[in-house]
Design an enzyme around this catalytic site. Sequence first.
Site, mmCIF file in Angstrom:
data_model
loop_
_atom_site.group_PDB
_atom_site.id
_atom_site.type_symbol
_atom_site.label_atom_id
_atom_site.label_comp_id
_atom_site.label_asym_id
_atom_site.label_seq_id
_atom_site.Cartn_x
_atom_site.Cartn_y
_atom_site.Cartn_z
ATOM 1 N N THR A 145 6.395 0.672 1.881
ATOM 2 C CA THR A 145 7.424 1.478 2.542
ATOM 3 C C THR A 145 6.714 2.457 3.469
ATOM 4 O OG1 THR A 145 8.832 1.361 0.589
ATOM 5 C CG2 THR A 145 9.343 3.078 2.186
ATOM 6 N N LEU A 200 0.834 -1.210 0.000
ATOM 7 C CA LEU A 200 0.000 0.000 0.000
ATOM 8 C C LEU A 200 0.869 1.260 0.000
ATOM 9 C CD1 LEU A 200 -2.610 -1.259 2.623
ATOM 10 C CD2 LEU A 200 -2.862 -1.159 0.131
ATOM 11 N N PRO A 201 0.247 2.424 -0.290
ATOM 12 C CA PRO A 201 1.051 3.644 -0.431
ATOM 13 C C PRO A 201 1.795 4.078 0.848
ATOM 14 C CG PRO A 201 -1.109 3.947 -1.445
ATOM 15 C CD PRO A 201 -1.155 2.647 -0.707
ATOM 16 N N LYS A 231 15.430 0.187 4.941
ATOM 17 C CA LYS A 231 14.956 0.827 3.694
ATOM 18 C C LYS A 231 15.209 2.346 3.746
ATOM 19 C CE LYS A 231 12.263 1.501 0.016
ATOM 20 N NZ LYS A 231 12.599 1.140 -1.330
ATOM 21 N N LYS A 244 9.002 11.100 -0.546
ATOM 22 C CA LYS A 244 8.298 10.374 0.530
ATOM 23 C C LYS A 244 9.319 9.584 1.378
ATOM 24 C CE LYS A 244 5.883 6.102 1.298
ATOM 25 N NZ LYS A 244 5.416 4.835 0.757
HETATM 26 P P1 NAD Z 1 0.621 2.426 -6.143
HETATM 27 O O1 NAD Z 1 0.007 3.706 -5.710
HETATM 28 O O2 NAD Z 1 0.838 2.153 -7.587
HETATM 29 O O3 NAD Z 1 -0.235 1.194 -5.549
HETATM 30 C C1 NAD Z 1 -0.894 1.201 -4.319
HETATM 31 C C2 NAD Z 1 -2.200 0.453 -4.497
HETATM 32 O O4 NAD Z 1 -2.848 0.321 -3.237
HETATM 33 C C3 NAD Z 1 -3.189 1.170 -5.422
HETATM 34 O O5 NAD Z 1 -3.568 0.305 -6.476
HETATM 35 C C4 NAD Z 1 -4.370 1.512 -4.516
HETATM 36 O O6 NAD Z 1 -5.610 1.450 -5.171
HETATM 37 C C5 NAD Z 1 -4.245 0.437 -3.459
HETATM 38 N N1 NAD Z 1 -4.888 0.753 -2.189
HETATM 39 C C6 NAD Z 1 -4.765 1.856 -1.425
HETATM 40 N N2 NAD Z 1 -5.499 1.729 -0.295
HETATM 41 C C7 NAD Z 1 -6.087 0.505 -0.348
HETATM 42 C C8 NAD Z 1 -6.958 -0.199 0.512
HETATM 43 N N3 NAD Z 1 -7.373 0.309 1.671
HETATM 44 N N4 NAD Z 1 -7.372 -1.426 0.136
HETATM 45 C C9 NAD Z 1 -6.964 -1.955 -1.038
HETATM 46 N N5 NAD Z 1 -6.130 -1.345 -1.894
HETATM 47 C C10 NAD Z 1 -5.704 -0.119 -1.550
HETATM 48 O O7 NAD Z 1 2.000 2.325 -5.340
HETATM 49 P P2 NAD Z 1 3.269 1.402 -5.692
HETATM 50 O O8 NAD Z 1 4.184 2.127 -6.599
HETATM 51 O O9 NAD Z 1 2.783 0.035 -6.025
HETATM 52 O O10 NAD Z 1 3.992 1.401 -4.265
HETATM 53 C C11 NAD Z 1 3.496 0.633 -3.176
HETATM 54 C C12 NAD Z 1 4.478 0.743 -2.041
HETATM 55 O O11 NAD Z 1 5.769 0.278 -2.474
HETATM 56 C C13 NAD Z 1 4.687 2.181 -1.539
HETATM 57 O O12 NAD Z 1 4.797 2.148 -0.147
HETATM 58 C C14 NAD Z 1 5.995 2.593 -2.213
HETATM 59 O O13 NAD Z 1 6.686 3.577 -1.464
HETATM 60 C C15 NAD Z 1 6.742 1.271 -2.242
HETATM 61 N N6 NAD Z 1 7.763 1.163 -3.292
HETATM 62 C C16 NAD Z 1 7.500 1.575 -4.561
HETATM 63 C C17 NAD Z 1 8.471 1.455 -5.531
HETATM 64 C C18 NAD Z 1 8.214 1.898 -6.957
HETATM 65 O O14 NAD Z 1 9.170 1.992 -7.744
HETATM 66 N N7 NAD Z 1 6.960 2.142 -7.352
HETATM 67 C C19 NAD Z 1 9.733 0.913 -5.212
HETATM 68 C C20 NAD Z 1 9.949 0.458 -3.908
HETATM 69 C C21 NAD Z 1 8.969 0.589 -2.959
#
Ligand code: NAD
Length: 294
Positions: free
Chosen positions: A91, A63-64, A166, A241
Amino acid sequence: MAKVGFVGLGNMGGHMARNLVAAGHELKVFDLVEELMAAIDGAASQSSAQDAASGVDYLISMLPAGKHVMTLYQSIFDSLSEGTLLIDCSTIDAATARNVSQLALERGLAMLDAPVSGGTGGAEAGTLSFMIGGSANDLEKARALFEVMGSNIFHAGDSGAGQIAKACNNMLLAVHMAGTAEALAMGVKNGLDPAVLSEVMKLSSGGNWSLNVYNPYPGVMESVPASRGYEGGFLVDLMTKDLDLAMDTAAQSRSSVPMGALAKSLYRMHEQANDAGGLDFSSIQMLYTSDLIN
Ligand code: NAD
């Protein structure tokens, strides 16, 4: 093969869930966005997080931010079966990770914080690095799942330690990316070819990950965001973030982090001056070279 509930199928979670299905695991998935569930072939879409959490061996979330993680787990605790291992890969701040884990423990459930590094490319290829906080025994129980989604599985320590690792890693990443951009810009302003300077520094003591595999100067390295207008990759929004989380970690532990604090200011300045939140984080190069490249 395991029964797995997966909540959060965004840029990262979607690929991770797809890899688990491809490895033969039985997945129940939930996201607020319906199309994201339908995009995971072979997984069973659910109408709520509670449904995804019931009757599974493992519940994985991606999740975000911390508030989403806390809200999710508070809403599913009553739906979980005894023995379900909880794995949060988002994260988030270490304090929230520890708090959720404590709430789980009070209900007899074990939890791992398991943030990742490797970006969407690593998520798709199943080559993520996992930095895991929680008990070593619980990590071993889930190792087969981690090995489907990643290629480096680290036990960082007790609950919250994965998030601390991290934060340290991404603070260092921001520092060496900004430093690399700065050195390249100075070289170019003094008449050097950025490709030649990059080769010199890569094989000298200036070599570092940002320079060696993710060169921020446009045109120096093929297949990196710098050579496609800084599109895709790891967004400035996510880096800021992560730097906020690193600054929180520093404040809570009274750590002195002048380099990290400066990197955070540079990224904020870049985000605002260049409307760069949606660009790859190597676009910090633009701060130093606005008079050289456009
Ligand atoms: P994203 O915003 O693409 O995905 C998050 C998903 O969570 C969305 O599809 C959203 O609809 C869903 N969501 C939110 N609240 C919800 C709930 N209550 N129930 C069900 N679904 C829910 O984000 P992402 O890029 O996939 O990143 C996710 C995590 O990974 C973050 O914490 C980010 O910091 C971390 N991260 C991302 C990357 C990257 O390159 N994108 C790399 C490393 C770590």
